[in-house]
Design a protein around this motif. Structure first.
Motif, PDB file in Angstrom:
ATOM      1  N   LEU A  74      -1.402  -3.056  -4.487  1.00  0.00           N
ATOM      2  CA  LEU A  74      -0.696  -4.670  -3.958  1.00  0.00           C
ATOM      3  C   LEU A  74       0.056  -4.766  -3.630  1.00  0.00           C
ATOM      4  CD1 LEU A  74      -1.659  -5.277  -7.610  1.00  0.00           C
ATOM      5  CD2 LEU A  74      -3.278  -6.160  -5.548  1.00  0.00           C
ATOM      6  N   ALA A  75       1.309  -4.376  -3.271  1.00  0.00           N
ATOM      7  CA  ALA A  75       3.201  -4.432  -2.431  1.00  0.00           C
ATOM      8  C   ALA A  75       2.651  -3.943  -1.397  1.00  0.00           C
ATOM      9  CB  ALA A  75       3.963  -3.366  -3.731  1.00  0.00           C
ATOM     10  N   LEU A  76       1.755  -2.803  -1.367  1.00  0.00           N
ATOM     11  CA  LEU A  76       1.364  -2.508   0.580  1.00  0.00           C
ATOM     12  C   LEU A  76       0.752  -3.870   0.446  1.00  0.00           C
ATOM     13  CD1 LEU A  76       0.823   1.493   0.254  1.00  0.00           C
ATOM     14  CD2 LEU A  76       2.466  -0.133   0.831  1.00  0.00           C
ATOM     15  N   GLY A  77      -0.516  -4.503   0.324  1.00  0.00           N
ATOM     16  CA  GLY A  77      -1.085  -5.336   0.918  1.00  0.00           C
ATOM     17  C   GLY A  77      -0.212  -6.855   0.926  1.00  0.00           C
ATOM     18  N   ILE A  78       0.288  -7.198   0.173  1.00  0.00           N
ATOM     19  CA  ILE A  78       1.432  -7.939   0.005  1.00  0.00           C
ATOM     20  C   ILE A  78       2.209  -8.276   1.665  1.00  0.00           C
ATOM     21  CG2 ILE A  78       2.916  -9.414  -0.886  1.00  0.00           C
ATOM     22  CD1 ILE A  78       2.122  -9.098  -4.051  1.00  0.00           C
ATOM     23  N   ALA A  79       3.285  -6.683   1.822  1.00  0.00           N
ATOM     24  CA  ALA A  79       3.627  -6.272   2.676  1.00  0.00           C
ATOM     25  C   ALA A  79       3.354  -7.021   4.215  1.00  0.00           C
ATOM     26  CB  ALA A  79       3.873  -4.945   3.064  1.00  0.00           C
ATOM     27  N   SER A  80       1.834  -6.679   4.518  1.00  0.00           N
ATOM     28  CA  SER A  80       1.073  -6.796   5.310  1.00  0.00           C
ATOM     29  C   SER A  80       1.291  -7.981   5.767  1.00  0.00           C
ATOM     30  CB  SER A  80      -0.521  -5.793   5.172  1.00  0.00           C
ATOM     31  OG  SER A  80       0.154  -4.169   4.426  1.00  0.00           O
ATOM     32  N   ARG A  81       1.191  -8.962   4.910  1.00  0.00           N
ATOM     33  CA  ARG A  81       0.655 -10.567   4.783  1.00  0.00           C
ATOM     34  C   ARG A  81      -1.351 -10.529   5.493  1.00  0.00           C
ATOM     35  NH1 ARG A  81       5.421 -12.907   4.801  1.00  0.00           N
ATOM     36  NH2 ARG A  81       6.954 -11.789   5.245  1.00  0.00           N
ATOM     37  N   LEU A  82      -1.904  -9.728   4.822  1.00  0.00           N
ATOM     38  CA  LEU A  82      -2.983  -9.648   4.580  1.00  0.00           C
ATOM     39  C   LEU A  82      -3.444 -11.154   4.784  1.00  0.00           C
ATOM     40  CD1 LEU A  82      -3.876  -6.893   2.822  1.00  0.00           C
ATOM     41  CD2 LEU A  82      -4.291  -6.786   5.198  1.00  0.00           C
ATOM     42  N   PRO A  83      -4.332 -11.941   4.977  1.00  0.00           N
ATOM     43  CA  PRO A  83      -4.925 -12.743   4.361  1.00  0.00           C
ATOM     44  C   PRO A  83      -6.205 -13.120   3.396  1.00  0.00           C
ATOM     45  CG  PRO A  83      -6.482 -12.374   5.887  1.00  0.00           C
ATOM     46  CD  PRO A  83      -5.532 -11.115   6.186  1.00  0.00           C
ATOM     47  N   HIS A  84      -6.612 -14.238   2.927  1.00  0.00           N
ATOM     48  CA  HIS A  84      -6.958 -14.402   1.649  1.00  0.00           C
ATOM     49  C   HIS A  84      -7.872 -13.648   1.435  1.00  0.00           C
ATOM     50  CE1 HIS A  84      -4.866 -18.767   1.176  1.00  0.00           C
ATOM     51  NE2 HIS A  84      -3.903 -17.717   0.921  1.00  0.00           N
ATOM     52  N   ASP A  85      -9.179 -13.862   2.823  1.00  0.00           N
ATOM     53  CA  ASP A  85     -10.818 -13.128   2.235  1.00  0.00           C
ATOM     54  C   ASP A  85     -10.342 -11.620   2.623  1.00  0.00           C
ATOM     55  OD1 ASP A  85      -9.446 -12.792   4.964  1.00  0.00           O
ATOM     56  OD2 ASP A  85     -11.288 -13.474   5.513  1.00  0.00           O
ATOM     57  N   ARG A  86      -8.787 -11.247   2.684  1.00  0.00           N
ATOM     58  CA  ARG A  86      -8.857 -10.155   2.950  1.00  0.00           C
ATOM     59  C   ARG A  86      -7.577  -9.584   1.611  1.00  0.00           C
ATOM     60  NH1 ARG A  86      -7.173  -7.473   8.509  1.00  0.00           N
ATOM     61  NH2 ARG A  86      -7.807  -5.275   7.657  1.00  0.00           N
ATOM     62  N   ALA A  87      -7.163 -10.080   1.120  1.00  0.00           N
ATOM     63  CA  ALA A  87      -6.625  -9.456   0.565  1.00  0.00           C
ATOM     64  C   ALA A  87      -7.055  -9.964  -0.764  1.00  0.00           C
ATOM     65  CB  ALA A  87      -5.257 -10.641  -0.087  1.00  0.00           C
ATOM     66  N   GLY A  88      -8.709 -10.731  -0.901  1.00  0.00           N
ATOM     67  CA  GLY A  88      -9.505 -10.317  -2.225  1.00  0.00           C
ATOM     68  C   GLY A  88      -9.846  -9.151  -1.629  1.00  0.00           C
ATOM     69  N   ILE A  89     -10.172  -8.782  -1.034  1.00  0.00           N
ATOM     70  CA  ILE A  89     -10.926  -7.350  -0.699  1.00  0.00           C
ATOM     71  C   ILE A  89     -10.122  -6.033  -1.262  1.00  0.00           C
ATOM     72  CG2 ILE A  89     -11.692  -6.047   0.588  1.00  0.00           C
ATOM     73  CD1 ILE A  89     -13.043  -7.957   2.679  1.00  0.00           C
ATOM     74  N   LEU A  90      -9.226  -6.672  -0.939  1.00  0.00           N
ATOM     75  CA  LEU A  90      -7.642  -5.515  -1.528  1.00  0.00           C
ATOM     76  C   LEU A  90      -7.774  -4.877  -2.509  1.00  0.00           C
ATOM     77  CD1 LEU A  90      -5.626  -2.683  -1.417  1.00  0.00           C
ATOM     78  CD2 LEU A  90      -4.365  -4.946  -0.602  1.00  0.00           C
ATOM     79  N   VAL A  91      -7.594  -6.919  -3.629  1.00  0.00           N
ATOM     80  CA  VAL A  91      -7.805  -6.266  -5.270  1.00  0.00           C
ATOM     81  C   VAL A  91      -9.514  -6.137  -5.632  1.00  0.00           C
ATOM     82  CG1 VAL A  91      -6.854  -7.759  -6.693  1.00  0.00           C
ATOM     83  CG2 VAL A  91      -5.737  -8.401  -4.555  1.00  0.00           C
ATOM     84  N   ALA A  92     -10.098  -6.378  -5.140  1.00  0.00           N
ATOM     85  CA  ALA A  92     -11.257  -6.456  -5.399  1.00  0.00           C
ATOM     86  C   ALA A  92     -10.896  -5.023  -5.354  1.00  0.00           C
ATOM     87  CB  ALA A  92     -12.277  -6.812  -4.703  1.00  0.00           C
ATOM     88  N   ALA A  93     -10.675  -3.925  -4.511  1.00  0.00           N
ATOM     89  CA  ALA A  93     -11.077  -2.802  -4.216  1.00  0.00           C
ATOM     90  C   ALA A  93     -10.446  -1.409  -5.600  1.00  0.00           C
ATOM     91  CB  ALA A  93     -10.405  -1.837  -2.734  1.00  0.00           C
ATOM     92  N   VAL A  94      -8.819  -2.512  -5.582  1.00  0.00           N
ATOM     93  CA  VAL A  94      -8.103  -1.911  -6.760  1.00  0.00           C
ATOM     94  C   VAL A  94      -8.319  -2.034  -7.898  1.00  0.00           C
ATOM     95  CG1 VAL A  94      -6.040  -2.087  -8.108  1.00  0.00           C
ATOM     96  CG2 VAL A  94      -5.673  -1.684  -5.055  1.00  0.00           C
ATOM     97  N   ALA A  95      -9.239  -3.405  -8.160  1.00  0.00           N
ATOM     98  CA  ALA A  95      -9.653  -3.213 -10.101  1.00  0.00           C
ATOM     99  C   ALA A  95     -11.141  -2.463 -10.152  1.00  0.00           C
ATOM    100  CB  ALA A  95     -10.807  -4.796  -9.967  1.00  0.00           C
ATOM    101  N   ASP A  96     -11.849  -2.178  -8.967  1.00  0.00           N
ATOM    102  CA  ASP A  96     -12.842  -1.256  -8.686  1.00  0.00           C
ATOM    103  C   ASP A  96     -12.301   0.200  -9.467  1.00  0.00           C
ATOM    104  OD1 ASP A  96     -14.869  -3.135  -8.059  1.00  0.00           O
ATOM    105  OD2 ASP A  96     -14.784  -2.998  -6.178  1.00  0.00           O
ATOM    106  N   ARG A  97     -11.269   0.918  -8.355  1.00  0.00           N
ATOM    107  CA  ARG A  97     -10.692   2.134  -9.084  1.00  0.00           C
ATOM    108  C   ARG A  97     -10.638   2.531 -10.645  1.00  0.00           C
ATOM    109  NH1 ARG A  97      -7.788   6.151  -6.133  1.00  0.00           N
ATOM    110  NH2 ARG A  97      -8.117   7.967  -8.075  1.00  0.00           N
TER     111      ARG A  97
END
Length: 283
Positions: A180-203
């Motif tokens: 999550l910290a890497l995704g925040i540092a990359s300044r992802l847009p809302h849709d891609r940040a949602g995909i990242l959070v979903a991937a972490v939750a799936d893991r």
């Protein structure tokens, strides 16, 4: 079981060092700072009283064990260590249960964050909404600390990394925070940040299902080991009651100070080995 026993020995060693520290020779300007080995587990187990009261409880258990040894013909060398280490083992077991609950709550928190991101909320606002909807204290703690630091002006990714150090000591949770910290540092847009959070939750959800399956497959083996550990003392007690010569041997010093403690250590070693095998399969 291995972690609980090792921590209990460390706690007993720390208490001994604290008791004998005033009698040590050295320069008076030097200060000795001892970190209590049970402090993290006491906090995770929601122990709200001071640490010295925890040590008073341990001293009470030791005193009760000593009185039991005086009243009954029990080996002092076996009862007193068990009374000294028992509270630490108990609190570490309760802390482990609380950490497992926190991992489940973390998955729900990330699912709620994903839903808020997909509805158009910013990542800090999504984390705030998800944190307010979770009751588990251990799961909320790193996010509450990170959001508080973010409100004071700190970058959210650095605040999350710093706050994750106080999270339950679990590599999977730490990996989720780092992602999550890497995704925040990359300044992802809302849709891609949602995909990242979903991937972490799936893991995390996959790890939970894998852990449940391993526990289910090894549950029978652990039950058999515990049953055998209980059967052996029961048979020894029955033989001691029916065979006077065996009872006489166990009542002698060689029985009370050698045979019975050695049997107890072997029983404990078997339980630790079985628990370690199942825990190693889940890592």
């Amino acid at each position: 079981m291995t972690v609980e026993t090792a921590g209990a020995f460390a706690a007993a060693l720390a208490v001994s060092c604290a008791l004998f520290a005033p009698f040590a020779r050295g320069r008076s300007s030097l200060s000795l700072r001892i970190a209590h080995p049970d402090l993290r587990d006491l906090d995770d187990a929601n122990w709200r009283l001071p640490v010295w009261q925890w040590e008073v409880l341990r001293a009470g258990c030791i005193l009760a064990g000593a009185m039991l040894c005086v009243a009954a013909p029990l080996p002092l060398i076996g009862v007193l260590p068990a009374c000294a280490l028992g509270p630490s083992v108990l609190v570490r077991s309760r802390a482990g249960v609380a950490r497992r609950r926190a991992r489940l709550a973390l998955t729900r928190l990330l699912r709620t964050t994903e839903a808020a991101l997909r509805s158009g909320a910013s990542l800090p606002e999504a984390l705030r909404r998800a944190t307010d909807g979770i009751d588990d204290r251990l799961a909320r703690r790193p996010f509450v600390g990170a959001l508080r630091a973010f409100d004071l002006g700190a970058p959210l990714d650095q605040a999350l990394r710093t706050s994750a150090q106080g999270a339950p000591a679990d590599p999977r949770s730490r990996l989720a925070f780092e992602t999550l910290a890497l995704g925040i540092a990359s300044r992802l847009p809302h849709d891609r940040a949602g995909i990242l959070v979903a991937a972490v939750a799936d893991r995390l959800a996959f790890e939970e299902r894998l852990e449940e399956e391993v526990r289910a497959r090894t549950g029978g083996l652990r039950a058999q080991v515990i049953l055998l550990a209980l059967v052996v003392p029961a048979i020894a007690t029955y033989l001691a009651l029916t065979v006077p010569s065996l009872a006489a041997v166990l009542g002698q010093p060689i029985g009370r100070f050698v045979l019975i403690p050695a049997a107890a250590l072997l029983e404990l070693a078997g339980l630790i080995a079985s628990r370690r095998a199942s825990d190693g399969a889940m890592r």
